[in-house]
Write an enzyme that holds these catalytic residues in place. Structure first.
Site, short mmCIF file in Angstrom:
data_model
loop_
_atom_site.label_atom_id
_atom_site.label_comp_id
_atom_site.label_asym_id
_atom_site.label_seq_id
_atom_site.Cartn_x
_atom_site.Cartn_y
_atom_site.Cartn_z
N HIS A 60 1.08 -1.10 -0.16
CA HIS A 60 0.15 -0.40 0.08
C HIS A 60 0.96 0.99 0.06
O HIS A 60 0.42 2.28 -0.75
CB HIS A 60 -0.63 -0.04 1.56
CG HIS A 60 -1.88 1.32 1.70
ND1 HIS A 60 -3.13 1.42 1.81
CD2 HIS A 60 -1.37 2.54 1.94
CE1 HIS A 60 -3.29 2.71 2.06
NE2 HIS A 60 -2.65 3.58 1.83
N GLU A 61 1.72 1.07 1.20
CA GLU A 61 2.71 2.07 0.75
C GLU A 61 3.38 2.76 -0.06
O GLU A 61 3.83 3.64 -0.73
CB GLU A 61 3.83 2.48 2.19
CG GLU A 61 2.93 2.50 3.80
CD GLU A 61 1.96 3.54 3.73
OE1 GLU A 61 2.12 4.29 3.58
OE2 GLU A 61 0.42 3.38 4.47
N HIS A 65 2.09 4.61 -3.42
CA HIS A 65 1.82 6.41 -2.30
C HIS A 65 3.14 7.12 -3.21
O HIS A 65 2.71 7.52 -3.97
CB HIS A 65 2.10 6.07 -1.91
CG HIS A 65 0.08 6.23 -1.04
ND1 HIS A 65 -0.55 6.20 -1.37
CD2 HIS A 65 0.40 5.92 0.71
CE1 HIS A 65 -1.99 6.12 -0.91
NE2 HIS A 65 -1.28 5.82 0.60
N ASP A 70 -5.63 7.95 -1.43
CA ASP A 70 -5.92 6.90 -0.42
C ASP A 70 -8.21 7.52 -1.09
O ASP A 70 -8.93 8.27 0.38
CB ASP A 70 -6.24 7.40 0.43
CG ASP A 70 -4.52 6.79 1.01
OD1 ASP A 70 -4.79 5.13 1.19
OD2 ASP A 70 -3.99 7.44 1.63
N TYR A 119 -10.97 3.33 2.06
CA TYR A 119 -9.88 2.20 2.71
C TYR A 119 -10.60 1.66 2.63
O TYR A 119 -12.32 1.07 3.76
CB TYR A 119 -9.79 3.04 4.25
CG TYR A 119 -8.53 4.64 4.41
CD1 TYR A 119 -7.72 3.91 4.17
CD2 TYR A 119 -9.34 5.84 4.86
CE1 TYR A 119 -6.85 4.75 4.47
CE2 TYR A 119 -8.00 6.74 4.18
CZ TYR A 119 -7.01 6.14 4.24
OH TYR A 119 -6.22 7.50 4.09
#
Lengths: 362, 147
Positions: free
Chosen positions: A312-313, A316, A325, A328
């Site tokens: 996920h990170e 980004h 985002d 969520y």
């Protein structure tokens, strides 16, 4: 400069790995091939030289030359910053050939307004200006071969009587970029370091999670690369109605993610303790990932796991996939895939859940 | 059942480059029931995500602030807006978007409230129970001028 956006995503990894090579930004003192035989001097008294730090470069290494412009006349000269090395140079003023054939410029082009006074830099008599100029990412280096590089300005690049001038030529053997980056890489030890006082046990958990994230992103990429593109259950659940361009976009995201996990200099910071947050990043600051309180209670793999959180990170970072985002959680991510596939393909959790593939779908 | 919230934003029409760009974001509840709004990724919380689409003379201005992956919220992550009441948040947008270049900047809220719960709902909800809702806030513009 190695952090700047590349004209071509595929070369991201080359750019990253090249950092150490270019640590000195190609300062001439560091260069082994400084031979810059005086460039062709012109009547207006500007001399250009090009220098290169190495004579051959693997596909993993960034290609950058150091361009130095010197005013050898007794008068000040003004040069347009747009075409001089340093921060201003944004357009191709290099002439690149491979085995005698012209190599295409593939970098950005800018639509300019008329130059303003502040767009010029003035060199006093005897003064020099020097800086790195990117070649990879700007010129098509997909083929292996001997590349010759020179720097030139045309007369109409400047005003005030600076006529055309060109530098010496440097040659460099470059391994073609296309094959090396697209192929499935042997997983090598990633470069991982820590900041923010990670304990030994935290470091161990992070290291395992980075391996898990590499496995997740490699598997996701391989799935998209080997499955015949179509509206599979796994794809449509997380990225919505099938389109060939959507599939390609997502595939390129996982290519970048897996390459970053296998080769980028990742820093994981443990200073955040907020239990309501798994992790965060600054999208313009690859590859530093801050893990927070919720990260430590997450399972190693599976939904909202440590490994998935790192996917996920990583997604980004602007240079990786530039996700946002928008939603969520699995439920909201699935709804987003149905209601807005474009945003689903730009949403970090959708990338995480596709990679975690839990419960498994084909 | 969706609650219709009204959203407005404002920003100074002119800002000198390098000065703060304060964006005010306001949600109004026109209904006769209280409504609970999760503050995440809205200016009610601050600037904790890429809340806005910012352009300068039509070109995207990238977000540079933090982006968080969150665990389930707590009850304190919600703001309750009373019937006919409103909630307001102010953020300094230049902390996370580059407003230093002169030009015309357009700021648009990325139109999603991640969880909106009508009055009697037990809070907090888990992420799996979120009911997101779109709100339409008219984009605002500001002119950044040279110092």
């Amino acid at each position: 400069m190695s952090k700047s956006l590349r004209g071509n995503f595929k070369w991201l990894v080359g750019a990253v790995v090249g950092v150490s090579l270019l640590g000195g930004c190609g300062a001439p003192a560091d260069a082994t091939d400084t031979t810059p035989a005086a460039g062709e001097q012109t009547t207006n008294g500007v001399t250009a030289t090009v220098a290169l730090a190495k004579a051959s470069l693997s596909a993993r290494e960034d290609v950058t030359v150091t361009v130095t412009l010197t005013n050898t006349s007794s008068q000040p000269v003004s040069l347009l910053k747009w075409y001089t090395p340093g921060e201003g140079l944004k357009e191709g003023r290099l002439t690149v050939t491979r085995d005698g054939q012209a190599v295409q410029y593939i970098g950005p082009h800018f639509k300019r307004v008329a130059p303003r006074p502040e767009d010029y830099v003035t060199l006093a008599p005897g003064e020099s200006l020097s800086g790195p100029v990117a070649v990879s990412g700007r010129y098509d280096l997909s083929e292996t071969g001997s590349y010759a590089i020179r720097y030139a300005q045309e007369a109409h690049d400047n005003v005030g009587g600076v006529s055309a001038f060109a530098s010496n030529e440097v040659s460099v053997w470059v391994e073609g970029r296309s094959s090396a980056l697209e192929s499935d890489r042997v997983v090598t030890a990633e470069s991982l370091s820590y900041s923010g006082a990670c304990t030994t046990s935290q470091q161990s958990a992070i290291s395992t999670a980075v391996s898990g994230a590499l496995t997740y992103s490699t598997n996701a990429y391989n799935y998209l690369n080997t499955t015949t593109p179509s509206g599979t259950a796994r794809y449509t659940t997380w990225f919505g109605a099938y389109t060939s361009s959507g599939w390609s976009t997502v595939k390129s995201h996982y290519l970048n993610i897996k390459n970053a996990f296998s080769s980028a200099a990742i820093v994981v910071d443990c200073s955040c303790t907020d239990s309501g947050t798994y992790a965060y990043v600054y999208p313009g600051s690859p590859y530093k990932i801050y893990v927070c309180g919720a990260f430590w209670s997450a399972p190693q793999t599976g939904t909202d796991s440590k490994a998935g959180t790192l996917v996920h990170e990583m997604s980004h970072f602007t240079v990786v996939a530039g996700t946002n985002d928008y939603a969520y959680g699995q439920s909201a991510a699935k709804s987003l895939a149905k209601s807005n596939p474009t945003n689903a393909r730009a949403n970090a959790d959708n990338h995480e859940y596709f990679a975690e593939n839990n419960p498994a779908q084909n | 059942m969706p609650v219709s919230l009204r959203c407005t934003m404002s920003v100074p029409s002119r800002v000198t480059a390098g000065q703060p760009v304060e964006v005010t974001f306001r949600l109004e509840n026109p209904t006769s029931q209280p409504v609970h709004v999760l503050r995440w990724n809205t200016p009610l919380e601050g600037l904790m995500g890429n809340l806005f689409q910012v352009t300068r003379d039509g070109m995207d201005v990238p977000y540079q602030g933090p982006m968080l992956k969150r665990a389930d919220p707590g009850a304190t992550d919600y703001t309750t807006i009373s019937p006919a009441g409103s909630a307001e948040g102010k953020v300094e947008a230049s902390l996370a978007y580059n407003f230093r270049e002169p030009g015309t900047y357009r700021i648009a809220f990325r139109d999603t409230l991640l969880d909106v719960a009508p009055g009697p709902t037990a809070l907090p909800r888990t992420r799996e129970g979120f009911q997101s809702q779109a709100v339409t806030c008219a984009p605002v513009e500001t002119q950044v001028t040279k110092p």
